[in-house]
Design a protein around this motif. Structure first.
Motif, PDB file in Angstrom:
ATOM      1  N   GLU A   1       0.853  -1.191   0.000  1.00 46.18           N
ATOM      2  CA  GLU A   1       0.000   0.000   0.000  1.00 46.18           C
ATOM      3  C   GLU A   1       0.886   1.237   0.000  1.00 46.18           C
TER       4      GLU A   1
ATOM      5  N   ALA B   1      -9.790  -1.420   0.718  1.00 46.53           N
ATOM      6  CA  ALA B   1      -8.645  -1.687  -0.158  1.00 46.53           C
ATOM      7  C   ALA B   1      -9.070  -2.701  -1.203  1.00 46.53           C
TER       8      ALA B   1
ATOM      9  N   TRP C   1      -7.009  -5.075  -4.047  1.00 47.59           N
ATOM     10  CA  TRP C   1      -5.792  -5.536  -4.707  1.00 47.59           C
ATOM     11  C   TRP C   1      -6.174  -6.510  -5.802  1.00 47.59           C
TER      12      TRP C   1
ATOM     13  N   THR D   1      -2.042  -2.359 -10.288  1.00 45.19           N
ATOM     14  CA  THR D   1      -2.390  -1.313  -9.321  1.00 45.19           C
ATOM     15  C   THR D   1      -3.870  -0.950  -9.401  1.00 45.19           C
TER      16      THR D   1
ATOM     17  N   SER E   1      -6.559   2.016  -6.954  1.00 48.61           N
ATOM     18  CA  SER E   1      -6.554   2.969  -5.841  1.00 48.61           C
ATOM     19  C   SER E   1      -7.941   3.048  -5.226  1.00 48.61           C
TER      20      SER E   1
ATOM     21  N   ARG F   1      -5.496   5.784  -1.537  1.00 46.31           N
ATOM     22  CA  ARG F   1      -4.303   4.969  -1.387  1.00 46.31           C
ATOM     23  C   ARG F   1      -4.127   4.093  -2.616  1.00 46.31           C
TER      24      ARG F   1
ATOM     25  N   HIS G   1      -2.865   0.656  -4.255  1.00 50.67           N
ATOM     26  CA  HIS G   1      -2.646  -0.737  -3.876  1.00 50.67           C
ATOM     27  C   HIS G   1      -1.934  -1.451  -5.024  1.00 50.67           C
TER      28      HIS G   1
ATOM     29  N   THR H   1       0.403  -4.650  -6.497  1.00 52.68           N
ATOM     30  CA  THR H   1       0.789  -6.050  -6.366  1.00 52.68           C
ATOM     31  C   THR H   1       1.932  -6.342  -7.321  1.00 52.68           C
TER      32      THR H   1
END
Length: 442
Positions: A222, A383, A385, A400, A402, A406, A408, A410
């Motif tokens: 994150e 969140a 992912w 990615t 968001s 934020r 996120h 991987t």
């Protein structure tokens, strides 16, 4: 999306009650040809909720979501040895229950993630996806963990299913998200710095261990969304693209990879023009383009503002240029002139031969998640992912999304190329280079 066709019995009459058939689109067929048990072709998606969902209510909501998006209710139709097409059968209802509630236990999320990378849902049972609702003792909330067979569906299509399930579960409706804006035309930017005929650099091998287990591993991170000045000529996606290029270039220099400082770098980028509303076509709906960087561009001490502007010009032009999902060559390769068995052997052979010219890596950015993903008393997603397959010869992907301001990220990699410590080092490099693209730094 392909047109639904009904099977015909001898004499050309439709057989009443038979499932509707849909020929495999180009993307599905190529993925089916190149399937490998050692590197399952899965998309993994995690939706983190602050509260916990009711089992019966979630099962009902997801069943309703599948009913509203019947194109997801498909399985591969058995075929004869000389069939010229793969076909999906639209079943109308699930063959198996896709929703599971594993026992709440320490390490449950880690095990669910490992299964998402190691075991693809079968294509022979409808729908070709799984949803595990994961809880752990002492941890607040829960995780909705989807595993999608990428031969049938992509990440955005599964997200649409999840959004519909949230709308049903939360007993409310949300207005359809607007279609993504694409420019109608763009000026030519000339030849890419990484022309298609130039062999791109490869990801340098790390330290996977003496006897690596085949398959993928991943690392979730994150990060803050990098800031941009108002009116900046580039997007967050361009900042992610530059950070990816700089990360790979640094990694290869550290490892002394082949062509680390001589060969150009190419990054595959999925482009999705579908609407995000309830009418969104379900399936594999993105087209793949390649963003090129000359070998000298991601060098140490690179001019970040200039690289961001150049990258923005390239990505805008590529998004605006009409192109078949996998290019014209794939459309020719999947033309039903030969039986699929013969086309499969040809496709696999060409994939091996084209390996040295395959792009360096893939960056898939969903961007800001366009749905509230509000599950009532279980709350809104905190969140999201997701990860794309990291099969060789690329061996590494960056994905990615968001949520809540934020980012996120991987990192997903092939275990035959990289080890866990390599993933940690790549995370460090990406974090530093993404921060270097922020308006606070540039």
């Amino acid at each position: 999306m392909a047109t639904t066709q009904h099977p015909r019995a001898r004499g050309g009459m439709s057989r009443p009650g038979a499932p509707a058939r849909v020929p495999f689109p180009v993307v599905d067929e190529v993925a089916r040809h190149c399937a490998q048990d050692t590197e399952p072709n899965t998309v993994h998606i995690e939706i983190h909720l602050p509260g916990r969902v009711d089992e019966a209510r979630l099962r009902s909501a997801f069943a309703e979501a599948l009913a509203r998006h019947p194109r997801a209710l498909m399985r591969e139709r058995p075929r004869t040895p000389f069939a010229r097409r793969y076909e999906w059968e639209l079943t109308g209802s699930p063959d198996t229950d896709p929703v599971s509630f594993p026992p709440s236990a320490p390490g449950a999320l880690a095990r669910a993630r490992a299964r998402a990378l190691d075991e693809a849902p079968p294509l022979t049972a409808s729908p070709p996806l799984r949803l595990a609702v994961v809880e752990e003792p002492g941890a607040a909330g829960c995780v909705l963990l989807f595993t999608v067979h990428h031969t049938a569906l992509d990440g955005p299509a599964c997200m649409r299913l999840a959004a519909t399930a949230a709308e049903v579960y939360g007993a409310h409706r949300t207005p359809p998200a607007p279609a993504p804006a694409r420019p109608t035309s763009e000026p030519s930017v000339g030849e890419s710095p990484a022309a298609p005929l130039a062999r791109p650099t490869r990801i340098a091998a790390g330290s996977p261990g003496p006897s690596p287990v085949p398959g993928n591993a991943m690392l979730l991170v994150e990060l803050p969304v990098p800031k941009r000045e108002s009116g900046a000529p580039y997007t967050v996606n361009d900042q992610l693209m530059v950070a990816t290029a700089l990360t790979v270039a640094d990694w290869n220099r550290e490892r002394g990879g082949p062509g680390a400082d001589r060969r150009p770098l190419r990054i595959t980028m999925p482009v999705d023009d579908r609407t995000r509303g309830p009418e969104m076509p379900i399936g594999n709906g993105t087209r793949l383009v390649e963003v090129g960087f000359a070998a000298s561009e991601p060098a140490r001490g690179a001019d970040i503002p200039a690289l961001l502007r150049a990258t923005a010009e390239r990505t805008r032009a590529l998004k605006a240029c009409p192109r078949p999902p996998l290019g014209r060559s794939a459309s020719l390769l999947t033309a039903p002139l030969l039986p699929v068995a013969a086309r499969a052997a040809l496709t696999r052979g060409l994939r091996v031969l084209a390996g040295p010219w395959t792009s360096t890596t893939l960056l898939s950015n969903i961007g800001r998640v366009p749905y509230p993903l509000d599950f009532g008393e279980a709350g809104r997603a905190t969140a999201v992912w997701f990860s794309a397959p990291a099969r060789m010869p690329r061996g590494l992907t960056f994905t990615t999304a968001s949520t809540g301001g934020r980012l996120h990220l991987t990192l997903r990699w092939s275990r035959t190329l990289l080890g866990d410590e390599d993933g940690v080092r790549l995370r460090e490099l990406f974090t530093r280079h993404l921060a270097s693209t922020s308006s606070e730094t540039v």
